[in-house]
Design a protein around this motif. Structure first.
Motif, PDB file in Angstrom:
ATOM      1  N   PRO A  58      19.777   6.979  34.791  1.00  0.00           N
ATOM      2  CA  PRO A  58      19.612   8.436  34.681  1.00  0.00           C
ATOM      3  C   PRO A  58      19.955   8.947  33.290  1.00  0.00           C
ATOM      4  O   PRO A  58      20.797   8.384  32.600  1.00  0.00           O
ATOM      5  CB  PRO A  58      20.606   8.991  35.704  1.00  0.00           C
ATOM      6  N   SER A  59      19.299  10.038  32.891  1.00  0.00           N
ATOM      7  CA  SER A  59      19.594  10.616  31.585  1.00  0.00           C
ATOM      8  C   SER A  59      20.815  11.527  31.638  1.00  0.00           C
ATOM      9  O   SER A  59      21.447  11.766  30.617  1.00  0.00           O
ATOM     10  CB  SER A  59      18.380  11.377  31.048  1.00  0.00           C
ATOM     11  N   GLY A  60      21.170  12.025  32.812  1.00  0.00           N
ATOM     12  CA  GLY A  60      22.405  12.796  32.957  1.00  0.00           C
ATOM     13  C   GLY A  60      23.557  11.842  33.180  1.00  0.00           C
ATOM     14  O   GLY A  60      23.787  11.375  34.287  1.00  0.00           O
ATOM     15  N   THR A  61      24.272  11.491  32.125  1.00  0.00           N
ATOM     16  CA  THR A  61      25.234  10.398  32.209  1.00  0.00           C
ATOM     17  C   THR A  61      26.633  10.816  32.647  1.00  0.00           C
ATOM     18  O   THR A  61      27.472   9.968  32.879  1.00  0.00           O
ATOM     19  CB  THR A  61      25.326   9.668  30.857  1.00  0.00           C
ATOM     20  N   TYR A  62      26.890  12.126  32.757  1.00  0.00           N
ATOM     21  CA  TYR A  62      28.156  12.564  33.341  1.00  0.00           C
ATOM     22  C   TYR A  62      27.973  13.915  34.013  1.00  0.00           C
ATOM     23  O   TYR A  62      26.968  14.594  33.809  1.00  0.00           O
ATOM     24  CB  TYR A  62      29.292  12.580  32.323  1.00  0.00           C
ATOM     25  N   ALA A  63      28.923  14.261  34.858  1.00  0.00           N
ATOM     26  CA  ALA A  63      28.873  15.489  35.665  1.00  0.00           C
ATOM     27  C   ALA A  63      27.652  15.505  36.587  1.00  0.00           C
ATOM     28  O   ALA A  63      27.171  16.555  36.973  1.00  0.00           O
ATOM     29  CB  ALA A  63      28.928  16.734  34.787  1.00  0.00           C
ATOM     30  N   TYR A  64      27.155  14.334  36.951  1.00  0.00           N
ATOM     31  CA  TYR A  64      26.035  14.186  37.872  1.00  0.00           C
ATOM     32  C   TYR A  64      26.563  14.187  39.306  1.00  0.00           C
ATOM     33  O   TYR A  64      27.770  14.141  39.547  1.00  0.00           O
ATOM     34  CB  TYR A  64      25.268  12.888  37.597  1.00  0.00           C
ATOM     35  N   SER A  65      25.662  14.200  40.261  1.00  0.00           N
ATOM     36  CA  SER A  65      26.011  14.111  41.674  1.00  0.00           C
ATOM     37  C   SER A  65      25.513  12.779  42.213  1.00  0.00           C
ATOM     38  O   SER A  65      24.472  12.282  41.774  1.00  0.00           O
ATOM     39  CB  SER A  65      25.371  15.249  42.454  1.00  0.00           C
ATOM     40  N   PHE A  76      21.712  12.528  40.970  1.00  0.00           N
ATOM     41  CA  PHE A  76      20.934  13.715  40.632  1.00  0.00           C
ATOM     42  C   PHE A  76      21.590  14.447  39.470  1.00  0.00           C
ATOM     43  O   PHE A  76      22.804  14.621  39.420  1.00  0.00           O
ATOM     44  CB  PHE A  76      20.831  14.694  41.804  1.00  0.00           C
ATOM     45  N   GLY A  77      20.744  14.942  38.558  1.00  0.00           N
ATOM     46  CA  GLY A  77      21.167  15.865  37.507  1.00  0.00           C
ATOM     47  C   GLY A  77      22.194  15.298  36.556  1.00  0.00           C
ATOM     48  O   GLY A  77      22.157  14.140  36.191  1.00  0.00           O
ATOM     49  N   GLY A  78      23.114  16.145  36.142  1.00  0.00           N
ATOM     50  CA  GLY A  78      24.153  15.761  35.203  1.00  0.00           C
ATOM     51  C   GLY A  78      23.902  16.347  33.826  1.00  0.00           C
ATOM     52  O   GLY A  78      23.046  17.218  33.639  1.00  0.00           O
ATOM     53  N   TYR A  79      24.675  15.850  32.885  1.00  0.00           N
ATOM     54  CA  TYR A  79      24.605  16.363  31.522  1.00  0.00           C
ATOM     55  C   TYR A  79      24.686  15.211  30.533  1.00  0.00           C
ATOM     56  O   TYR A  79      25.463  14.282  30.716  1.00  0.00           O
ATOM     57  CB  TYR A  79      25.763  17.338  31.261  1.00  0.00           C
ATOM     58  N   GLY A 107      11.179  21.921  42.258  1.00  0.00           N
ATOM     59  CA  GLY A 107      12.439  21.226  42.446  1.00  0.00           C
ATOM     60  C   GLY A 107      13.612  22.012  41.906  1.00  0.00           C
ATOM     61  O   GLY A 107      13.456  23.121  41.393  1.00  0.00           O
ATOM     62  N   PRO A 108      14.787  21.426  42.005  1.00  0.00           N
ATOM     63  CA  PRO A 108      15.988  22.098  41.512  1.00  0.00           C
ATOM     64  C   PRO A 108      15.933  22.318  40.003  1.00  0.00           C
ATOM     65  O   PRO A 108      15.279  21.575  39.276  1.00  0.00           O
ATOM     66  CB  PRO A 108      17.113  21.129  41.849  1.00  0.00           C
ATOM     67  N   MET A 109      16.634  23.349  39.544  1.00  0.00           N
ATOM     68  CA  MET A 109      16.731  23.593  38.106  1.00  0.00           C
ATOM     69  C   MET A 109      17.584  22.501  37.461  1.00  0.00           C
ATOM     70  O   MET A 109      18.271  21.751  38.148  1.00  0.00           O
ATOM     71  CB  MET A 109      17.333  24.965  37.842  1.00  0.00           C
ATOM     72  N   LYS A 110      17.522  22.415  36.153  1.00  0.00           N
ATOM     73  CA  LYS A 110      18.348  21.465  35.421  1.00  0.00           C
ATOM     74  C   LYS A 110      19.794  21.929  35.501  1.00  0.00           C
ATOM     75  O   LYS A 110      20.093  23.078  35.159  1.00  0.00           O
ATOM     76  CB  LYS A 110      17.888  21.362  33.970  1.00  0.00           C
ATOM     77  N   LYS A 111      20.676  21.016  35.976  1.00  0.00           N
ATOM     78  CA  LYS A 111      22.062  21.422  36.175  1.00  0.00           C
ATOM     79  C   LYS A 111      22.983  20.219  36.326  1.00  0.00           C
ATOM     80  O   LYS A 111      22.535  19.079  36.415  1.00  0.00           O
ATOM     81  CB  LYS A 111      22.182  22.325  37.389  1.00  0.00           C
ATOM     82  N   ALA A 112      24.258  20.512  36.357  1.00  0.00           N
ATOM     83  CA  ALA A 112      25.309  19.517  36.525  1.00  0.00           C
ATOM     84  C   ALA A 112      26.343  20.062  37.504  1.00  0.00           C
ATOM     85  O   ALA A 112      26.274  21.230  37.905  1.00  0.00           O
ATOM     86  CB  ALA A 112      25.962  19.209  35.176  1.00  0.00           C
ATOM     87  N   ARG A 113      27.277  19.222  37.860  1.00  0.00           N
ATOM     88  CA  ARG A 113      28.407  19.599  38.726  1.00  0.00           C
ATOM     89  C   ARG A 113      27.986  20.237  40.034  1.00  0.00           C
ATOM     90  O   ARG A 113      28.643  21.139  40.536  1.00  0.00           O
ATOM     91  CB  ARG A 113      29.359  20.527  37.983  1.00  0.00           C
TER      92      ARG A 113
END
Length: 156
Positions: A58-65, A76-79, A107-113
């Motif tokens: 995944p490209s969101g490497t932290y604060a993902y679910s 999913f997601g992350g930052y 789909g869901p917006m781009k987000k984290a946490r």
């Protein structure tokens, strides 16, 4: 393969999931985190190991679910340089990443946490993504959102 004395790097804003007798930890924010490996902890022996992965993580490497369903872990997601809204899975037998594509542009917006749970109904497995923080044309005062999205595993 890592030695029996292997200890994972210190990190934060990561997730760990349990499948069988193992804990699986990937990504996070910290010095020296290697995103091409999965840290694995064997609960009965207390031993850490490091497993190389293949595919594109995944490209969101932290604060993902993250959540586990069977032998697959879903992310999913992350930052990482910006908020993300992609869905990836990794199988703990093959350690191969797979990017999943939603069948809808809504789909869901781009987000984290955000929160993510698995649900099983009507003989189907779903990921349920709830809330989070991010940036969107839908503006809130503090960047928090309460949207809920379902992702059907079998069809995306």
């Amino acid at each position: 393969m890592a030695s029996k004395n292997y200890q994972p790097v210190k990190r934060n804003r990561h997730s760990t999931v349990k499948i069988g007798d193992y804990l699986y930890m990937w990504g996070g924010h910290g010095s020296g985190v290697d995103y091409d490996v999965m840290d694995v902890y064997h609960l009965p022996t207390g031993a850490w190991d490091q497993k190389p992965t293949t595919g594109t993580p995944p490209s969101g490497t932290y604060a993902y679910s993250t959540v586990a369903i069977g032998k697959d872990i879903y992310y999913f997601g992350g930052y990482s340089g910006g908020y993300q809204n992609n869905v990836h899975s990794i199988n703990v037998d093959s350690f191969k990443w797979r990017e999943l594509s939603p069948s809808s542009d809504h789909g869901p917006m781009k987000k984290a946490r955000c929160g993510m749970v698995s649900a099983h109904f009507d003989s189907e497995d779903y990921l349920v993504v709830i809330g989070g923080i991010g940036s969107s044309s839908i503006n809130t005062a503090d960047g928090r959102y309460n949207e809920i999205h379902y992702y059907r595993i079998s069809s995306g």
